[in-house]
Design an enzyme around this catalytic site. Sequence first.
Site, PDB file in Angstrom:
ATOM      1  N   TYR A 160       0.847  -1.203   0.000  1.00 18.53           N
ATOM      2  CA  TYR A 160       0.000   0.000   0.000  1.00 18.53           C
ATOM      3  C   TYR A 160       0.883   1.254   0.000  1.00 18.53           C
ATOM      4  O   TYR A 160       0.668   2.192  -0.773  1.00 18.53           O
ATOM      5  CB  TYR A 160      -0.893  -0.039   1.235  1.00 18.53           C
ATOM      6  CG  TYR A 160      -1.617   1.233   1.575  1.00 18.53           C
ATOM      7  CD1 TYR A 160      -2.855   1.531   1.002  1.00 18.53           C
ATOM      8  CD2 TYR A 160      -1.099   2.148   2.503  1.00 18.53           C
ATOM      9  CE1 TYR A 160      -3.538   2.700   1.338  1.00 18.53           C
ATOM     10  CE2 TYR A 160      -1.771   3.305   2.840  1.00 18.53           C
ATOM     11  CZ  TYR A 160      -2.991   3.577   2.254  1.00 18.53           C
ATOM     12  OH  TYR A 160      -3.660   4.726   2.581  1.00 18.53           O
ATOM     13  N   LYS A 164       1.269   4.501  -2.559  1.00 20.94           N
ATOM     14  CA  LYS A 164       1.076   5.888  -2.137  1.00 20.94           C
ATOM     15  C   LYS A 164       2.323   6.742  -2.432  1.00 20.94           C
ATOM     16  O   LYS A 164       2.214   7.953  -2.645  1.00 20.94           O
ATOM     17  CB  LYS A 164       0.715   5.928  -0.652  1.00 20.94           C
ATOM     18  CG  LYS A 164      -0.682   5.347  -0.364  1.00 20.94           C
ATOM     19  CD  LYS A 164      -1.754   6.191  -1.018  1.00 20.94           C
ATOM     20  CE  LYS A 164      -3.145   5.643  -0.849  1.00 20.94           C
ATOM     21  NZ  LYS A 164      -4.185   6.508  -1.441  1.00 20.94           N
TER      22      LYS A 164
END
Length: 255
Positions: A160, A164
């Site tokens: 994740y 980002k």
Amino acid sequence: MSWNTAAGLDGKGVVVTGAAGGIGRAVVEGFAAAGAHVCAVDVRQEAVEEVVASLGEGHLAVASDLTDLGGHEALLRCALDTFGSFGVLVHSAAVLRRRYDIDDVSEEDWDIQLDVNLKATFFLNRAAARLFREQGRGGRIINFTSQSWWTGGFGGAVAYAASKGGIVTMSRGLARTLAPYDITVNTVAPGFVDTPMLVAGVPEQQLEEWRRMVPLGNRFTTPEEVAAPVLFLASDLASHITSTTINVTGGQLVY
Ligand SMILES: NC(=O)c1ccc[n+]([C@@H]2O[C@H](COP(=O)([O-])OP(=O)(O)OC[C@H]3O[C@@H](n4cnc5c(N)ncnc54)[C@H](O)[C@@H]3O)[C@@H](O)[C@H]2O)c1
């Protein structure tokens, strides 16, 4: 120049993705309160319809899975056709699959997080930029990164966090590319925000440790505290700000 903090938002067509989520909902409510017309997009149909039903007239709910890249243009055009203008894209939709042991990260985990969080962001941003250029009035794009772009993430969030990090890098590239068309591209980096994404499946003891990491009040940021800088970036007050990443972490992230 108006010093009203909502300057330029009244009557504007705004598309918010992830609109049924914790932060997305607060962003939708903020824009609606500022007089904008909001097209609220989420993969969860009933939930996004409920958000829009709570707003009153002048807004639109659209159920769409953003991994369907071919659907982006029609989605944004629907907002343009309905409201007569489309000036702001706030892209908040994302997924987080926590895997506390990196040996448990599957290829599918990697793909879904990169597909939703990063790949769909590029294609949605590009589709928005095309429509902004077609209208000839500039536009605003606000993407969502996370404190994890800098820290590498907490609580089993390595893949994740990588997605980002890509959001910040990509948004900077798009900011430079789209500036000649008066299109700004900025990102917001929340820290620990009290939403389903943060708390789902996380033991209370871990949540408490995270609260203690936040200098401003040893508490999680509220969704409204994240929505506020989003509205600022979309307003006339931010007309000459592009490529920035706004740190909304209560002091947890210092850089
Ligand atoms: N909550 C936090 O602590 C935190 C911290 C840093 C960054 N963020 C970022 O803020 C943004 C909003 O997060 P949140 O906390 O509101 O999360 P959330 O899980 O509450 O909401 C995310 C929304 O995105 C939607 N979504 C997921 N996949 C989709 C798809 N393929 N197509 C369309 N919609 C889809 C979900 O249905 C959900 O409603 C995200 O980009 C997230 O990465 C959140």
